[in-house]
Design a protein around this motif. Structure first.
Motif, short mmCIF file in Angstrom:
data_model
loop_
_atom_site.label_atom_id
_atom_site.label_comp_id
_atom_site.label_asym_id
_atom_site.label_seq_id
_atom_site.Cartn_x
_atom_site.Cartn_y
_atom_site.Cartn_z
N ALA A 8 9.11 2.61 -0.16
CA ALA A 8 7.80 2.74 0.48
C ALA A 8 7.48 1.46 1.23
O ALA A 8 7.67 0.36 0.69
N PHE A 142 1.86 10.48 -0.16
CA PHE A 142 3.19 10.01 -0.56
C PHE A 142 3.20 9.78 -2.07
O PHE A 142 2.34 9.06 -2.59
N ILE A 144 5.14 7.99 -4.87
CA ILE A 144 6.05 6.85 -4.98
C ILE A 144 6.38 6.62 -6.45
O ILE A 144 5.48 6.57 -7.30
N VAL A 150 9.84 6.49 -2.27
CA VAL A 150 9.08 7.70 -1.95
C VAL A 150 9.89 8.91 -2.40
O VAL A 150 11.03 9.10 -1.99
N GLN A 153 6.56 13.64 0.19
CA GLN A 153 5.55 13.36 1.19
C GLN A 153 5.11 14.64 1.86
O GLN A 153 5.86 15.62 1.93
#
Length: 209
Positions: A8, A142, A144, A150, A153
Motif C-alpha cells: 500500500a 482498500f 490492507i 493490499v 480494492q
C-alpha cells in the motif's frame, strides 16, 4: 491501477482522530504488524452520500475492531474542514460521533497514489495549469493486511455509495484464508465452509487434456 498484491502506498498527512484531536504526521505505519486496515476514500465533507457512509462505518466500528481492523477515512478536504464537520450533529448533515481517523489529503497526492483521484490536470497553450473536472477522490476502498499489502480494492463512482457489510465480509474471507489455508467461493460468508485448492489435481487434469 490495480494495487492488489502490492504494498500500500505510504503517506504522512494531517488528520483528525477521535472526532476532535489534530495529528500532524498520521500514517499507516502505526498499524503494520498489528492490525489490518480498511482505508476508504470519499469525495467531500458536508455533502449527502458521504455522511451516510461515514456513519455506516462508525456503526460497524466495533465489528471491525473485534477482527483487529482499523478504519481510516480520507478525502481531499482540509483537516479544519474535517474538524468542523465532526462538530455537526447527524440530524443536520454532520458526522458528529465518528471516532476513527479522517485524513486530510489536501495536496491530492494520497488519492493520486491510490489512483482514485477524479479529474485531470493539464497545461493549456499559454502554459497555464488547468483542470478538467473536480480534483476529488472517488469512493475507493482498500483492505490492507498486517504486512502492509493490499488484498482487496474496490472503486465506486461519485454517486454510488458502498456496502459496509461487504467490507466486513472481505475481512472475514481474508482472515479465514489466513487461518485455514482454504479459499472462499462465490457468496461465501463467515460460518460457511471454504474450499481446498487442489493444485496437484488441477495439474494432472491439465496434463491429461
Amino acid at each position: 491501477m490495480v494495487l492488489v498484491g502490492k504494498k500500500a502506498p505510504e503517506f504522512s498527512a494531517q488528520a483528525v482522530v477521535n472526532g476532535r484531536e489534530f495529528v500532524e504526521d498520521f500514517s499507516l505505519n502505526q498499524y503494520k504488524g498489528n492490525k489490518y486496515v480498511i482505508l476508504f476514500f470519499y469525495p467531500k465533507d458536508f455533502t449527502f452520500v458521504c455522511p451516510t457512509e461515514l456513519h455506516a462505518f462508525q456503526d460497524k466500528l466495533a465489528e471491525f475492531e473485534s477482527r483487529g481492523v482499523a478504519i481510516v477515512g480520507v478525502s481531499t478536504d482540509t483537516e479544519q474542514s474535517h474538524f468542523g464537520w465532526l462538530q455537526v450533529d447527524k440530524g443536520h448533515g454532520g458526522i458528529k460521533g465518528v471516532t476513527y481517523p479522517l485524513v486530510a489529503d489536501t495536496n491530492k497526492t494520497i488519492s493520486a497514489n491510490y489512483d482514485v483521484l477524479a479529474g485531470e490536470t493539464y497545461y493549456d497553450e499559454d502554459d497555464m495549469l488547468q483542470s478538467e473536472g473536480e480534483l476529488i477522490a472517488y469512493r475507493g476502498l482498500f483492505l490492507i493486511d498486517k504486512e502492509g499489502v493490499v488484498r482487496h480494492q474496490i472503486v465506486n463512482d461519485l454517486p454510488l455509495g458502498r456496502n459496509v457489510d461487504e467490507a466486513i465480509r472481505m475481512v472475514d474471507a481474508l482472515q479465514f484464508f489466513e487461518e485455514n489455508g482454504e479459499v472462499c467461493p462465490a457468496n461465501w460468508s463467515k460460518g460457511k465452509e471454504g474450499m481446498k485448492a487442489n493444485h496437484e489435481a488441477t495439474a494432472e487434469y491439465l496434463a491429461s487434456h
